[in-house]
Scaffold this motif. Structure first.
Motif, short mmCIF file in Angstrom:
data_model
loop_
_atom_site.label_atom_id
_atom_site.label_comp_id
_atom_site.label_asym_id
_atom_site.label_seq_id
_atom_site.Cartn_x
_atom_site.Cartn_y
_atom_site.Cartn_z
N CYS A 52 0.85 -1.19 0.00
CA CYS A 52 0.00 0.00 0.00
C CYS A 52 0.89 1.24 0.00
CB CYS A 52 -0.91 0.02 1.23
SG CYS A 52 -2.22 -1.23 1.20
N TYR A 92 5.35 3.39 2.16
CA TYR A 92 4.51 2.22 1.86
C TYR A 92 4.54 1.20 2.99
CZ TYR A 92 9.03 0.44 0.02
OH TYR A 92 10.34 0.07 -0.14
N ASP A 113 -5.63 1.50 1.49
CA ASP A 113 -5.09 2.49 0.56
C ASP A 113 -6.20 3.21 -0.18
OD1 ASP A 113 -2.46 3.28 0.34
OD2 ASP A 113 -2.00 2.07 -1.42
#
Length: 461
Positions: A292, A321, A329
């Protein structure tokens, strides 16, 4: 340079000698450039990049023999993020008697001491350099092309220095102001690349499992890279999170609701929501996790328009991330970048479109979406991450929606910057609130939605 073994068969010795001669020729070319142009001294001292690293950028273009004749870097105007300093870089190259210019984007370590400290603690430059030097090559190694035309090409990455990428701006791409309302067309274009980014990890895991016949998950090889950036118990990260909690306290003091619910109860629930972000950011034990982005607001994607229509969208800034369900996300993107009115009208269409793109890209690699993330589980996970997404939008908005004429002088003052990042944003919110309509409206809408979400949750419990 590898030494020649005199006891090797002659054909192998000759091959090594040819390789060494080629390497020496390249070194001689480099020396010639340094001597004739004196770039290493005269230009690098005025540039954000060294001559040697600039030379490596050119080599990574894979264009054969060349002469690097000049290079320069210029800081970009305006602020496009908080975890790096952005520069435009131009390189002039001579090849076969012809001169050509190439443009690049260079991201350096932030100048602001507070953000420098934060970036170092969360490992933002390490994360991004590893994304380009390890994750992208691993996708290519397994024949996964889903991120082509989704992320820019990288030509140099050093976690202690800078990252050099395609200059998307020179190809007509632009970022959007977080203060402006995005159209549904833009939102769908960005959702498409987000789905491709999230699905890339699932495809990688499934193909490796298929090849090795052993279970594989990305943290098996990327444990350090996937370390949480925004939500951990590291002292400086906790201080950063608490600064947002201070801003939340200001908002619950300012905004009055006439819905019969005790305001003091909501204040407690809102503070708890800020603390619960640590739980939401962890990998799920219920739903399939994937890579994500973790910070997908308007300055972390770039759009190319043609005749006022969206032609292309690219994702940038891979500094935070994490490994979590894709819904995290998606919902974070939606609440960070869209208005409440458009969410009420288009939310179901956005979720359906994301799931469609996600499914289609799995199908290309003969992977069944129902074995990965059935639609009912996807919708359930989106609902679950709603609180996370709304809370993150509120803590982000406290800074990113401040008009540039107000926030820029604050960030240039080290003491004031440290206060809003690692102290409390209570006073910042109180100061900006009466001064700006966009700030008031977007934060009021988000706090209203958080109130609805938290009260409904408390009634269920």
């Amino acid at each position: 340079m590898e030494p020649v073994n005199l006891f090797e068969p002659s054909q192998f010795r000759e091959k090594k000698v040819r390789i060494i001669l080629r390497e020496m020729e390249e070194l001689l070319n480099l020396a010639e450039i340094l001597n004739v142009l004196n770039l290493g001294h005269n230009m690098a001292i005025q540039s954000a990049i060294s001559f040697e690293d600039c030379y490596m950028v050119c080599k990574n273009l894979k264009m054969g023999k060349f002469h690097l004749t000049s290079f320069n870097t210029n800081p970009q105007a305006g602020r496009n993020g908080f975890l790096g300093e952005h520069h435009d870089m131009t390189i002039e190259i001579e090849k076969q008697g012809r001169q050509s210019k190439r443009k690049f984007f260079l991201k350096g370590i932030p100048h602001c001491e507070a953000m420098q400290e934060f970036a170092k603690t969360v490992g933002s430059f390490f994360k991004e350099t590893m994304f380009y030097s390890r994750y992208i090559p691993l996708l290519k190694e397994h024949g996964i092309s889903v991120l082509e035309r989704v992320v820019p090409e990288c030509y140099f990455a050093d976690e202690c220095k800078y990252i050099v990428l395609n200059n998307l701006k020179s190809y007509g791409y632009t970022t959007l102001s977080p203060r402006l309302e995005m159209s549904n067309e833009i939102i769908l274009g960005v959702i498409e690349i987000l789905a491709k980014f999230n699905v890339s990890c699932i495809i990688l895991e499934e193909l490796i499992e298929r090849k090795t016949e052993c279970k594989f998950r990305l943290p098996d090889r990327f444990e350090r890279e996937l370390k949480e950036a925004f939500f951990s118990t590291e002292p400086i990260i906790e201080a950063h999170r608490n600064s947002g909690t201070g801003g939340m306290a200001a908002l619950t003091d300012i905004i009055n609701f006439n819905d019969g619910v005790d305001q003091s109860i909501f204040k407690i629930l809102a503070e708890e929501a800020c603390n619960e972000q640590l739980h939401f950011a962890k990998p799920s034990k219920k739903w399939r996790n994937t890579i994500c982005h973790g910070d997908f607001w308007t300055k972390n994607f770039m759009i190319k328009f043609e005749e006022n229509r969206v032609k292309d969208v690219m994702m940038i800034d891979f500094q935070t991330y994490r490994y979590a369900p894709p819904a995290q996300d998606l919902m974070a993107f939606i609440y960070l970048n869209t208005t409440r009115e458009l969410r009420q009208k288009c939310m179901s269409n956005w979720l359906n479109y994301y799931y469609k793109v996600f499914s289609e890209n799995l199908r290309i690699y003969s992977i069944d979406i129902n074995k990965i993330l059935p639609e009912n589980e996807f919708n359930e996970s989106c609902k679950f991450y709603e609180q996370f997404a709304i809370t993150q939008s509120i803590t982000h908005f406290q800074i990113i929606l401040v008009p540039p004429k107000i926030i820029d002088p604050i960030l240039e003052d080290q003491a004031k910057a440290r206060e809003i990042f690692f102290g409390s944003r209570y006073n910042l919110v109180k100061m900006v609130w009466p001064m700006d309509d966009v700030y008031r409206k977007r934060l009021t809408d988000s706090v209203t939605e958080l109130r609805r979400c938290l009260i409904a949750k408390s009634e269920m419990n």
